[in-house]
Design a protein around this motif. Sequence first.
Motif, PDB file in Angstrom:
ATOM      1  N   THR A 158       0.809  -1.243  -0.008  1.00  0.00           N
ATOM      2  CA  THR A 158      -0.012  -0.004   0.020  1.00  0.00           C
ATOM      3  C   THR A 158       0.978   1.190   0.150  1.00  0.00           C
ATOM      4  O   THR A 158       1.913   1.207   0.678  1.00  0.00           O
ATOM      5  N   THR A 217       1.492   5.219   0.852  1.00  0.00           N
ATOM      6  CA  THR A 217       1.131   6.151   1.757  1.00  0.00           C
ATOM      7  C   THR A 217       1.262   7.497   1.258  1.00  0.00           C
ATOM      8  O   THR A 217       0.771   8.499   1.788  1.00  0.00           O
ATOM      9  N   THR A 260      -4.337   2.812  -2.148  1.00  0.00           N
ATOM     10  CA  THR A 260      -4.504   1.628  -3.056  1.00  0.00           C
ATOM     11  C   THR A 260      -3.850   0.492  -2.391  1.00  0.00           C
ATOM     12  O   THR A 260      -2.751   0.472  -1.730  1.00  0.00           O
ATOM     13  N   VAL A 261      -4.391  -0.907  -2.835  1.00  0.00           N
ATOM     14  CA  VAL A 261      -3.734  -2.026  -2.331  1.00  0.00           C
ATOM     15  C   VAL A 261      -3.556  -2.698  -3.354  1.00  0.00           C
ATOM     16  O   VAL A 261      -4.097  -2.963  -4.243  1.00  0.00           O
ATOM     17  N   TYR A 285       5.788   3.378   0.742  1.00  0.00           N
ATOM     18  CA  TYR A 285       4.864   2.242   0.971  1.00  0.00           C
ATOM     19  C   TYR A 285       5.250   1.331   1.866  1.00  0.00           C
ATOM     20  O   TYR A 285       6.297   1.402   2.329  1.00  0.00           O
ATOM     21  N   SER A 343      -4.853  -4.465  -8.333  1.00  0.00           N
ATOM     22  CA  SER A 343      -5.119  -3.135  -7.672  1.00  0.00           C
ATOM     23  C   SER A 343      -6.419  -2.871  -7.319  1.00  0.00           C
ATOM     24  O   SER A 343      -7.334  -2.870  -8.275  1.00  0.00           O
ATOM     25  N   ALA A 391      -5.770  -0.934   3.250  1.00  0.00           N
ATOM     26  CA  ALA A 391      -4.485  -0.292   3.233  1.00  0.00           C
ATOM     27  C   ALA A 391      -3.950   0.015   4.800  1.00  0.00           C
ATOM     28  O   ALA A 391      -2.858  -0.274   5.103  1.00  0.00           O
TER      29      ALA A 391
END
Length: 289
Positions: free
Chosen positions: A48, A50, A69-70, A91, A121, A128
Amino acid sequence: MAAIRESGSGEWARYWQYAELPDLDLLRARYVRHTFPRHSHEGYVFGTITCGVEDVGLPGGTVHAGPGTVVMINPEVPHTARAGVPEGWVYATLYPSSQVINDIAADTTSLRGTVGFTETSVVDPYAARLIGEVHRAAEEGNALAADTVLRVMVTRLLGRYGSALPVRAPRSAGARDAARARAVLEGRMAAPPTLEALAAELGTSPFALLRAFKKQYGMPPHAWLTDARVRAARRMLDAGTAPAEAAAEVGFTDQPHLNRHFTRIVGVPPGAYQRERARTYKTGPDLPT
């Protein structure tokens, strides 16, 4: 902190393993100029972002991953990564083994066999946040929290995006040649044959073998071999082998050759990787925020 820094770039990275969760690797990093070449992992990837944007190159196209987003990558799926904006990306990533994910699936879902994820995605701020919480709990030495949050996160993603991976159909002659070529390269990692010699040994042509190998494994034999050498070197470093000895054993010409490829693929140099893996953390590390 196991860190890589480039002058003026502000890059940092920590790749480590929490002793209480031995089947889980963790990476926190900020990358700006660093790029990951095409490679794959034996287990799963959950990352994820940041801050910033990461461009992840996958077989289906490029994913532009930003905050919230993951990114989910199944085992052995080749991919690349680079900054999607000039300021790079920050991330947190989890690398659980296949056994961990399949055990959680068997315990919490109706999925059986080898499980995978149908999306690469997704915008899922809650998942996240859970990835970040696994990192924080591990960094604080809170094994109960780290294990619990990991299972909650994986169960959520399995429930929304999980599926049993299809059983592969009988392989073509080209796929069988690719698998045989892979076995040869694994067995002769320190002194691999040329593409021409390898094809002759398998009774095919160089270009036919190249096409079949790329179709089967997502990268040409030489790129796959570099990735395999780095994997082998990681296992040796985990066992306490010195980087210079590991470099020679897996077929790199010297330690700087290992350093270059290891750093590009793993994200930290082999010496820093080994130092972090050898330590057990009871207090939080001094990481940039």
